[in-house]
Design an enzyme around this catalytic site. Structure first.
Site, PDB file in Angstrom:
ATOM      1  CE  LYS A 189     -12.709   7.639 -18.585  1.00 43.04           C
ATOM      2  NZ  LYS A 189     -12.558   7.338 -17.173  1.00 43.04           N
ATOM      3  CG  ASP A 199      -9.766  15.673 -14.717  1.00 41.66           C
ATOM      4  OD1 ASP A 199      -9.121  15.129 -15.628  1.00 41.66           O
ATOM      5  OD2 ASP A 199     -10.666  15.095 -14.076  1.00 41.66           O
ATOM      6  NE  ARG A 235      -2.851   0.381   3.369  1.00 45.31           N
ATOM      7  CZ  ARG A 235      -2.126   0.588   4.474  1.00 45.31           C
ATOM      8  NH1 ARG A 235      -1.420   1.684   4.622  1.00 45.31           N
ATOM      9  NH2 ARG A 235      -2.129  -0.303   5.447  1.00 45.31           N
ATOM     10  CE1 TYR A 264     -17.781  10.349 -15.226  1.00 45.51           C
ATOM     11  CE2 TYR A 264     -16.477  10.374 -13.214  1.00 45.51           C
ATOM     12  CZ  TYR A 264     -17.335   9.717 -14.084  1.00 45.51           C
ATOM     13  OH  TYR A 264     -17.734   8.435 -13.807  1.00 45.51           O
TER      14      TYR A 264
HETATM   15  O1  P1T Z   1     -13.411   6.583 -13.867  1.00 44.83           O
HETATM   16  P1  P1T Z   1     -12.240   7.085 -13.097  1.00 44.83           P
HETATM   17  O2  P1T Z   1     -10.932   6.469 -13.510  1.00 44.83           O
HETATM   18  O3  P1T Z   1     -12.454   7.062 -11.620  1.00 44.83           O
HETATM   19  O4  P1T Z   1     -12.060   8.634 -13.518  1.00 44.83           O
HETATM   20  C1  P1T Z   1     -12.998   9.605 -13.211  1.00 44.83           C
HETATM   21  C2  P1T Z   1     -12.892  10.740 -14.176  1.00 44.83           C
HETATM   22  C3  P1T Z   1     -12.180  11.875 -13.814  1.00 44.83           C
HETATM   23  N1  P1T Z   1     -12.030  12.917 -14.655  1.00 44.83           N
HETATM   24  C4  P1T Z   1     -12.595  12.910 -15.877  1.00 44.83           C
HETATM   25  C5  P1T Z   1     -12.427  14.099 -16.776  1.00 44.83           C
HETATM   26  C6  P1T Z   1     -13.313  11.790 -16.318  1.00 44.83           C
HETATM   27  O5  P1T Z   1     -13.849  11.819 -17.545  1.00 44.83           O
HETATM   28  C7  P1T Z   1     -13.474  10.674 -15.447  1.00 44.83           C
HETATM   29  C8  P1T Z   1     -14.259   9.479 -15.838  1.00 44.83           C
HETATM   30  N2  P1T Z   1     -15.095   9.673 -16.935  1.00 44.83           N
HETATM   31  C9  P1T Z   1     -15.882   8.715 -17.505  1.00 44.83           C
HETATM   32  C10 P1T Z   1     -15.977   7.455 -17.059  1.00 44.83           C
HETATM   33  C11 P1T Z   1     -16.665   9.151 -18.673  1.00 44.83           C
HETATM   34  O6  P1T Z   1     -17.156   8.311 -19.450  1.00 44.83           O
HETATM   35  O7  P1T Z   1     -16.788  10.366 -18.858  1.00 44.83           O
END
Ligand code: P1T
Length: 387
Positions: free
Chosen positions: A204, A179, A55, A107
């Site tokens: 992503k 972000d 961790r 998001y």
């Molecule tokens: O899904 P995760 O890895 O926890 O990430 C969250 C997140 C944070 N910031 C942005 C700009 C994002 O687009 C996302 C996650 N977005 C999607 C799952 C989506 O389809 O828009």
């Protein structure tokens, strides 16, 4: 990487292949092994080789973190189990009585975390249009600790001026967090424009293959890094070694993939703009985009995400999303394969009935790296069902 050149002198196409990845000291393995272990033998009480418990630290994660720091041109990176885990851990730098100015197009999960979880702990949020620098300045309060934004935003693909907003935040003694998920470090590096934190959902573009969920924070400030490193271990939302390995492997082709995502998206945006069923195309690469000039200045290319609205509204949008064959109807983005979704009932369901609510007819596509003529043919046949 041998030490002949400082990492920050190297181009991104080179960094994605080499940064953070050293031959394994034990075996010379060129690729960082998946150190699938929770703990590490100690030579004597509290005498170890820098690794005590996974961790706290794991060598596969160390390699990923070094790579992410280099890509964003930052001194430090911390990897997390998801993008949301990264954002949540970062927000734990704040406490009751603190205030955050957050973009009003983010998001849905970010809004949910801020509005439904963190607000309960006494952190206040104002949601403002971060494309409007004056609006951000006016929203600052004496207790504002953080300005938080996405650029391009999810899902409206609005572009905010990172340099100008860094000045606004810093004048008020606050941090600027960006972000950078939609752009990736290939298209823009917010730390070099004055941001204090860059966050990614590495799920992503960085991972790039829709096979792993992860997140990251990148920053330069040593004291704040120490606090975040403490929080990463104390909170424990860390990625496993296999996830770190997959993300590292994805990173190798990030520069190549982004080039194809952007080329394909530009052609598809133009195709959509000319299509009779389409009322509006939102893509920072089109001159019709309200922040097109800023996007040209701030980003190397306009990205692989497109949003659009059909003349037939929500009903038509649902048909198109159902009828595409190569564009899979699914949440998420940034993978090699093309995806299509309706943000209002899917990724942004948690902003319904809030000031951030999204047009129910908005369609969002993540343009993959397939042959662009095949992708256009797929969209043409699906749009043919609603003209
Ligand atoms: O899904 P995760 O890895 O926890 O990430 C969250 C997140 C944070 N910031 C942005 C700009 C994002 O687009 C996302 C996650 N977005 C999607 C799952 C989506 O389809 O828009």
């Amino acid at each position: 990487m041998k030490e002949q050149k400082e990492q920050n002198e190297l181009h991104l196409e080179t960094l994605v292949v080499h940064a953070g990845v050293e031959p394994d000291p034990q075996t010379g393995a060129v690729m960082t092994p998946i150190y699938q272990t929770s703990t590490y033998a100690q030579a004597d009480v509290a005498v170890h080789k820098g690794y005590e418990y996974s961790r706290t630290d794991n060598p596969t994660r160390t390699a990923l973190q070094a790579s992410l720091a280099a890509l964003e041109g930052g001194k430090y990176a911390l990897a997390f189990a998801s993008g949301m885990a990264a954002i949540d851990t970062l927000l734990r730098l704040l406490g009751a009585g603190d205030h955050v100015v957050c973009g009003n197009d983010v998001y849905g999960g970010t809004f949910r975390l801020f509005d439904k979880v963190l607000q309960k702990y006494g952190v206040a949020f104002s949601f403002v249009d971060t494309t409007d620098v004056t609006a951000v300045r006016e929203a600052m309060r004496p207790n504002t600790k953080l300005v938080w934004l996405e650029t391009p935003t999810n899902p409206m693909l609005r572009i905010s001026d990172i340099t100008a907003l860094a000045d606004v935040a810093h004048e008020a003694g606050a941090w600027l967090g960006v972000d950078n998920t939609f752009a990736s470090p290939v298209l823009q590096r917010p730390l070099s424009l004055g941001a204090d934190f860059v966050v990614h959902s590495t799920t992503k573009y960085i991972g790039g293959h829709s096979d792993v969920v992860g997140g990251a924070i990148v920053l330069n400030d040593t004291a704040v890094y120490e606090q975040l490193k403490f929080l990463q271990n104390a909170v424990g939302a860390v990625p496993g070694p296999m996830d770190c390995f997959l993300t590292l492997r994805g990173i190798k082709t990030l520069a190549l993939r982004m080039r194809q995502h952007c080329q394909n998206a530009m052609q598809i945006a133009q195709f959509l703009a000319d299509h009779p069923a389409v009322a509006e195309v939102i893509y920072p690469g089109l001159e019709s985009h309200p922040q097109h000039e800023l996007a040209r200045r701030q980003m190397k290319a306009p990205g692989g995400m497109i949003s659009f609205i059909l003349h037939g509204g929500e009903a038509a949008a649902r048909v198109v999303a159902r009828e595409t064959k190569l564009f899979t109807l699914a949440e998420s983005l940034g993978g090699v394969e093309s995806l299509i979704e309706l943000p209002a009932p899917m990724t942004h369901a948690s902003v319904a009935d809030s000031p951030l609510a999204v047009d129910p007819g908005l369609v969002r596509i993540s343009v993959g790296i397939e042959n662009v003529q095949d992708l256009i043919a797929d969209l043409r046949q699906a749009l043919g069902k609603v003209v």
